[in-house]
Design a protein around this motif. Structure first.
Motif, PDB file in Angstrom:
ATOM      1  N   ILE A  57       0.843  -1.199   0.000  1.00  0.00           N
ATOM      2  CA  ILE A  57       0.000   0.000   0.000  1.00  0.00           C
ATOM      3  C   ILE A  57       0.883   1.255   0.000  1.00  0.00           C
ATOM      4  O   ILE A  57       1.722   1.451   0.878  1.00  0.00           O
ATOM      5  N   GLY A  58       0.711   2.104  -0.996  1.00  0.00           N
ATOM      6  CA  GLY A  58       1.460   3.354  -1.090  1.00  0.00           C
ATOM      7  C   GLY A  58       2.903   3.203  -1.504  1.00  0.00           C
ATOM      8  O   GLY A  58       3.645   4.201  -1.532  1.00  0.00           O
ATOM      9  N   SER A  59       3.321   1.993  -1.855  1.00  0.00           N
ATOM     10  CA  SER A  59       4.742   1.776  -2.173  1.00  0.00           C
ATOM     11  C   SER A  59       5.168   2.483  -3.453  1.00  0.00           C
ATOM     12  O   SER A  59       6.363   2.701  -3.680  1.00  0.00           O
ATOM     13  N   TRP A  60       4.215   2.822  -4.294  1.00  0.00           N
ATOM     14  CA  TRP A  60       4.534   3.491  -5.567  1.00  0.00           C
ATOM     15  C   TRP A  60       4.702   5.004  -5.403  1.00  0.00           C
ATOM     16  O   TRP A  60       5.133   5.681  -6.320  1.00  0.00           O
ATOM     17  N   ILE A  61       4.377   5.536  -4.232  1.00  0.00           N
ATOM     18  CA  ILE A  61       4.365   6.990  -4.041  1.00  0.00           C
ATOM     19  C   ILE A  61       5.767   7.590  -3.937  1.00  0.00           C
ATOM     20  O   ILE A  61       6.075   8.565  -4.631  1.00  0.00           O
ATOM     21  N   PRO A  62       6.659   7.075  -3.088  1.00  0.00           N
ATOM     22  CA  PRO A  62       7.962   7.732  -2.936  1.00  0.00           C
ATOM     23  C   PRO A  62       8.794   7.676  -4.212  1.00  0.00           C
ATOM     24  O   PRO A  62       8.759   6.693  -4.964  1.00  0.00           O
ATOM     25  N   SER A  63       9.547   8.717  -4.436  1.00  0.00           N
ATOM     26  CA  SER A  63      10.500   8.730  -5.543  1.00  0.00           C
ATOM     27  C   SER A  63      11.580   7.680  -5.320  1.00  0.00           C
ATOM     28  O   SER A  63      11.946   7.368  -4.180  1.00  0.00           O
ATOM     29  N   THR A 411       5.383   8.992   1.602  1.00  0.00           N
ATOM     30  CA  THR A 411       5.178  10.328   1.045  1.00  0.00           C
ATOM     31  C   THR A 411       6.074  10.467  -0.192  1.00  0.00           C
ATOM     32  O   THR A 411       7.018   9.691  -0.370  1.00  0.00           O
ATOM     33  N   PRO A 412       5.820  11.449  -1.061  1.00  0.00           N
ATOM     34  CA  PRO A 412       6.606  11.557  -2.302  1.00  0.00           C
ATOM     35  C   PRO A 412       8.107  11.669  -2.100  1.00  0.00           C
ATOM     36  O   PRO A 412       8.881  11.217  -2.947  1.00  0.00           O
ATOM     37  N   THR A 413       8.536  12.274  -0.993  1.00  0.00           N
ATOM     38  CA  THR A 413       9.979  12.467  -0.768  1.00  0.00           C
ATOM     39  C   THR A 413      10.463  11.729   0.474  1.00  0.00           C
ATOM     40  O   THR A 413      11.426  12.157   1.111  1.00  0.00           O
ATOM     41  N   SER A 414       9.817  10.613   0.818  1.00  0.00           N
ATOM     42  CA  SER A 414      10.154   9.947   2.076  1.00  0.00           C
ATOM     43  C   SER A 414      11.486   9.226   2.039  1.00  0.00           C
ATOM     44  O   SER A 414      12.068   8.951   3.085  1.00  0.00           O
ATOM     45  N   LYS A 415      11.999   8.920   0.866  1.00  0.00           N
ATOM     46  CA  LYS A 415      13.268   8.195   0.784  1.00  0.00           C
ATOM     47  C   LYS A 415      14.439   9.171   0.841  1.00  0.00           C
ATOM     48  O   LYS A 415      14.956   9.624  -0.179  1.00  0.00           O
ATOM     49  N   ASN A 416      14.793   9.511   2.065  1.00  0.00           N
ATOM     50  CA  ASN A 416      15.915  10.412   2.324  1.00  0.00           C
ATOM     51  C   ASN A 416      15.712  11.793   1.705  1.00  0.00           C
ATOM     52  O   ASN A 416      16.662  12.476   1.348  1.00  0.00           O
ATOM     53  N   GLY A 417      14.441  12.181   1.549  1.00  0.00           N
ATOM     54  CA  GLY A 417      14.138  13.497   0.997  1.00  0.00           C
ATOM     55  C   GLY A 417      14.257  13.583  -0.507  1.00  0.00           C
ATOM     56  O   GLY A 417      14.116  14.666  -1.082  1.00  0.00           O
ATOM     57  N   THR A 418      14.500  12.449  -1.187  1.00  0.00           N
ATOM     58  CA  THR A 418      14.759  12.474  -2.625  1.00  0.00           C
ATOM     59  C   THR A 418      13.514  12.856  -3.412  1.00  0.00           C
ATOM     60  O   THR A 418      12.430  12.309  -3.199  1.00  0.00           O
ATOM     61  N   ASP A 419      13.693  13.787  -4.360  1.00  0.00           N
ATOM     62  CA  ASP A 419      12.576  14.313  -5.153  1.00  0.00           C
ATOM     63  C   ASP A 419      12.790  14.069  -6.641  1.00  0.00           C
ATOM     64  O   ASP A 419      12.307  14.820  -7.483  1.00  0.00           O
ATOM     65  N   TRP A 420      13.511  13.013  -7.001  1.00  0.00           N
ATOM     66  CA  TRP A 420      13.865  12.787  -8.395  1.00  0.00           C
ATOM     67  C   TRP A 420      12.646  12.538  -9.271  1.00  0.00           C
ATOM     68  O   TRP A 420      12.634  12.930 -10.438  1.00  0.00           O
ATOM     69  N   MET A 450      24.342  14.622 -11.168  1.00  0.00           N
ATOM     70  CA  MET A 450      22.920  14.371 -10.951  1.00  0.00           C
ATOM     71  C   MET A 450      22.271  13.652 -12.125  1.00  0.00           C
ATOM     72  O   MET A 450      21.052  13.512 -12.168  1.00  0.00           O
ATOM     73  N   HIS A 451      23.090  13.160 -13.046  1.00  0.00           N
ATOM     74  CA  HIS A 451      22.573  12.293 -14.104  1.00  0.00           C
ATOM     75  C   HIS A 451      21.958  11.021 -13.518  1.00  0.00           C
ATOM     76  O   HIS A 451      21.288  10.255 -14.221  1.00  0.00           O
ATOM     77  N   LYS A 452      22.158  10.800 -12.207  1.00  0.00           N
ATOM     78  CA  LYS A 452      21.499   9.698 -11.514  1.00  0.00           C
ATOM     79  C   LYS A 452      19.989   9.741 -11.737  1.00  0.00           C
ATOM     80  O   LYS A 452      19.330   8.693 -11.794  1.00  0.00           O
ATOM     81  N   ILE A 453      19.448  10.944 -11.848  1.00  0.00           N
ATOM     82  CA  ILE A 453      18.014  11.065 -12.102  1.00  0.00           C
ATOM     83  C   ILE A 453      17.654  10.388 -13.413  1.00  0.00           C
ATOM     84  O   ILE A 453      16.632   9.694 -13.530  1.00  0.00           O
ATOM     85  N   GLY A 454      18.520  10.581 -14.417  1.00  0.00           N
ATOM     86  CA  GLY A 454      18.283   9.949 -15.703  1.00  0.00           C
ATOM     87  C   GLY A 454      18.388   8.444 -15.648  1.00  0.00           C
ATOM     88  O   GLY A 454      17.768   7.734 -16.449  1.00  0.00           O
ATOM     89  N   GLN A 455      19.175   7.915 -14.706  1.00  0.00           N
ATOM     90  CA  GLN A 455      19.285   6.470 -14.566  1.00  0.00           C
ATOM     91  C   GLN A 455      18.139   5.897 -13.749  1.00  0.00           C
ATOM     92  O   GLN A 455      17.796   4.728 -13.883  1.00  0.00           O
ATOM     93  N   GLY A 533      12.861  21.864  -5.697  1.00  0.00           N
ATOM     94  CA  GLY A 533      12.300  20.780  -4.914  1.00  0.00           C
ATOM     95  C   GLY A 533      12.986  20.684  -3.570  1.00  0.00           C
ATOM     96  O   GLY A 533      13.740  21.561  -3.167  1.00  0.00           O
ATOM     97  N   SER A 534      12.728  19.595  -2.868  1.00  0.00           N
ATOM     98  CA  SER A 534      13.320  19.435  -1.536  1.00  0.00           C
ATOM     99  C   SER A 534      14.824  19.219  -1.608  1.00  0.00           C
ATOM    100  O   SER A 534      15.555  19.560  -0.675  1.00  0.00           O
ATOM    101  N   GLU A 535      15.326  18.661  -2.722  1.00  0.00           N
ATOM    102  CA  GLU A 535      16.762  18.436  -2.861  1.00  0.00           C
ATOM    103  C   GLU A 535      17.300  18.764  -4.248  1.00  0.00           C
ATOM    104  O   GLU A 535      18.498  18.696  -4.466  1.00  0.00           O
ATOM    105  N   THR A 536      16.422  19.104  -5.183  1.00  0.00           N
ATOM    106  CA  THR A 536      16.866  19.278  -6.565  1.00  0.00           C
ATOM    107  C   THR A 536      16.313  20.560  -7.163  1.00  0.00           C
ATOM    108  O   THR A 536      15.126  20.865  -6.993  1.00  0.00           O
ATOM    109  N   ASP A 537      17.158  21.298  -7.861  1.00  0.00           N
ATOM    110  CA  ASP A 537      16.735  22.472  -8.637  1.00  0.00           C
ATOM    111  C   ASP A 537      16.661  22.085 -10.109  1.00  0.00           C
ATOM    112  O   ASP A 537      17.577  21.441 -10.637  1.00  0.00           O
ATOM    113  N   ILE A 538      15.595  22.488 -10.771  1.00  0.00           N
ATOM    114  CA  ILE A 538      15.496  22.391 -12.228  1.00  0.00           C
ATOM    115  C   ILE A 538      15.443  23.818 -12.764  1.00  0.00           C
ATOM    116  O   ILE A 538      14.517  24.571 -12.436  1.00  0.00           O
TER     117      ILE A 538
END
Length: 543
Positions: A57-63, A411-420, A450-455, A533-538
């Motif tokens: 339940i809700g496992s798809w929510i966090p980035s 929550t969307p950023t629950s994994k260490n605050g990640t907002d990818w 931050m190309h990690k986002i692309g991966q 975002g919480s950890e990333t600027d676009i």
């Protein structure tokens, strides 16, 4: 020394009274098959299904975050490229990556597909807890242990994490079931099966080797009640040696790569926070900040502290008081405490000791394989309460206390605050194929970007042109590729009509972000849009 003798517990009137109060079993389970015995798999099935559903339940929510992106980028490679990579890094996760390679080919890389193996693993681990609990203390203990396992925040976290922790819990609980069977049957076949499963467990995570060692301690503790304990120790030792031989190639690589582990020096406050809270009762702190704030400043922090207090009372009660020690419905070769206490204590103590005198290697997440033992101790405490409503109230209170932690994990950023995921969505919505993009350093001074986002979200970003890419992750046989400094792309910056920039800024806008922005603007580009975002600027620049 822990008293694990069933004969002493049930061989006197006092022992019989303890048995009645602790578990409520009035007579042994009949040796002949009965409807009740044949229904023995019903509880593991429904509780296992419940465990899988709860974590799903809700496992798809966090980035996706750093570790999950590592799983994805490793598992999506061809098998030769994956084998080449683990010669350099992450050999400790090699088996998991190979398994995930085939899973991702079949089911894709969506958040829920990536995490589904862990959800399924939690279900199998929960079923194993119920099977083990029924054998050691009866049906009541088994049910409450299964419920406790589902409620542990470490379990609800690892069930939605695309790493090997949940799989190690499956191996640990079923390996322990095999240990009891091997001790009772005393045949080579059972010891061979034990050795094979142990080898697989160590391949999944080298820390599982410490559970095998704990099983040896269990046999030593129970030696007075075992016929010919020396022969059993030889059987265990031979199985452990076979498991070590099976896992040796990967273990050798893993031990050679321990210098890559990102562990800092142990501190007293950090170690206590991990041991008392994170290892079982927070799973992983659901914010950017590490550790539980004291005094607590949020509902989840208060919940963790209260849940950990109640949880540790329940864990220690069977050890501290004979009243809470379960009596098995029929005699067993290995006692309850002699089995579950070393399961928890031996791995944790040895890693802490090595971290103090050698290289720091202590992290709460690597002890996910001890969560079944913790659940069994909590189940023993709850099942020993005299009145049914006491038992329901106890497990209900634990569920109420962990609920804020459970919700904070989803929550969307629950994994260490990640907002990818949110950052990738911005680029998917506004960027056009072929446009230029710059990924800033993942950390100051690092050539990993931050190309990690692309991966993590390749379908979103793969059509954009990375102006600072030096070598891809496959070319360097590492998890991440390497990148040139921004100044290396000066010619592109002077001619491109539009540029996207992805800059990391943990908690606050960093100096790196400001410096990169100024340099880009010095090449004739102007900032037209920004998303923080919480950890990333676009950032979007146009000429």
């Amino acid at each position: 020394m822990i008293d694990t003798s069933v004969q002493r517990l049930v061989g006197s009137p006092k022992g019989a009274r303890v048995r009645s109060r602790a578990v409520g079993e009035k007579s042994p389970v009949p040796s002949a098959p009965s409807p009740r015995t044949r229904r023995g798999w019903v509880d593991p099935l429904w509780l296992g299904a419940l465990g899988a559903i709860v974590v799903a339940i809700g496992s798809w929510i966090p980035s996706k975050w750093n570790d999950e992106a590592a799983t994805q980028t490793a598992a999506l490679r061809s098998l030769p490229h994956l084998w080449q990579m683990i010669q350099n890094i992450d050999a400790v996760h090699a088996t998991y990556y190979f398994l995930m390679h085939f899973w991702l080919l079949a089911f894709g890389t969506s958040n829920i597909a990536l995490r589904a193996p862990s959800m399924i693993a939690v279900g199998f681990a929960c079923a194993g807890v119920v099977v083990r609990g029924r054998r050691l203390g009866g049906r009541r203990l088994a049910i409450f242990a299964g419920l406790a396992f589902v409620l542990l925040p470490r379990v609800t976290w690892m069930g939605m994490e695309a790493r090997s922790q949940a799989l190690t819990a499956v191996v640990a609980v079923w390996l322990t079931i095999l240990l009891l069977r091997a001790v009772e049957r005393r045949t080579i076949g059972w010891w061979a099966l034990y050795a094979g499963i142990a080898g697989v467990g160590v391949l999944l995570n080298i820390y599982v080797a410490l559970l095998v060692l704990a099983h040896g301690v269990t046999i030593v503790i129970a030696r007075r009640r075992l016929a010919n304990p020396g022969r059993l120790l030889i059987g265990w030792g031979a199985s452990a040696a076979v498991a070590a031989a099976l896992s040796f190639p990967i273990d050798r690589l893993s031990l050679a790569q321990t210098g890559q582990l990102p562990f800092g020096p142990l501190t007293l406050t950090g170690t206590l926070n991990t041991l008392l809270f994170e290892q079982y009762f927070s799973g992983a702190t659901p914010t950017v900040a590490r550790g539980v704030p004291v005094p607590p400043t949020s509902l989840w922090a208060i919940a963790i502290i209260l849940a950990a207090t109640l949880g540790w009372i329940m864990i220690l009660a069977p050890i501290a008081r004979r009243y809470f020690r379960p009596i098995p419905p029929r005699p067993v070769s290995l006692g309850f405490l002699g089995l579950v206490v070393p399961w928890i204590v031996v791995p944790t103590a040895l890693v802490l000791l090595y971290s103090l005198i050698g290289h720091p290697m202590y992290s709460g997440r690597y002890f996910a394989f001890t969560t079944p033992a913790v659940a069994l101790l909590i189940g023993a405490t709850v099942s020993a309460l005299r009145l049914p409503w006491f038992r329901i109230a106890a497990i209900g209170l634990l569920a109420l206390l962990v609920l804020p932690v459970y919700l904070s994990q989803r929550t969307p950023t629950s994994k260490n605050g990640t907002d990818w995921q949110q950052a990738a969505a911005i680029l998917q919505t506004h960027a056009k194929p072929g446009q230029d993009i710059y990924y800033g350093p993942a950390k100051d001074g690092s050539n990993v970007s931050m190309h990690k986002i692309g991966q993590a979200y390749p379908a979103v970003i793969s059509t954009l042109h990375d102006i600072a890419l030096k070598q891809t992750s496959i070319q360097v046989s590492l998890l991440w590729g390497t990148h040139w400094p921004l100044t290396h792309a000066k010619a592109v910056l002077q001619t491109t009509p539009l540029l996207w920039a992805v800059i990391e800024h943990p908690r606050t806008v960093s100096q790196n972000s400001t410096k990169s922005e100024r340099y880009i603007e010095s090449q004739g580009l102007h900032l037209v849009h920004i998303w923080r975002g919480s950890e990333t600027d676009i950032l979007e620049f146009s000429r």
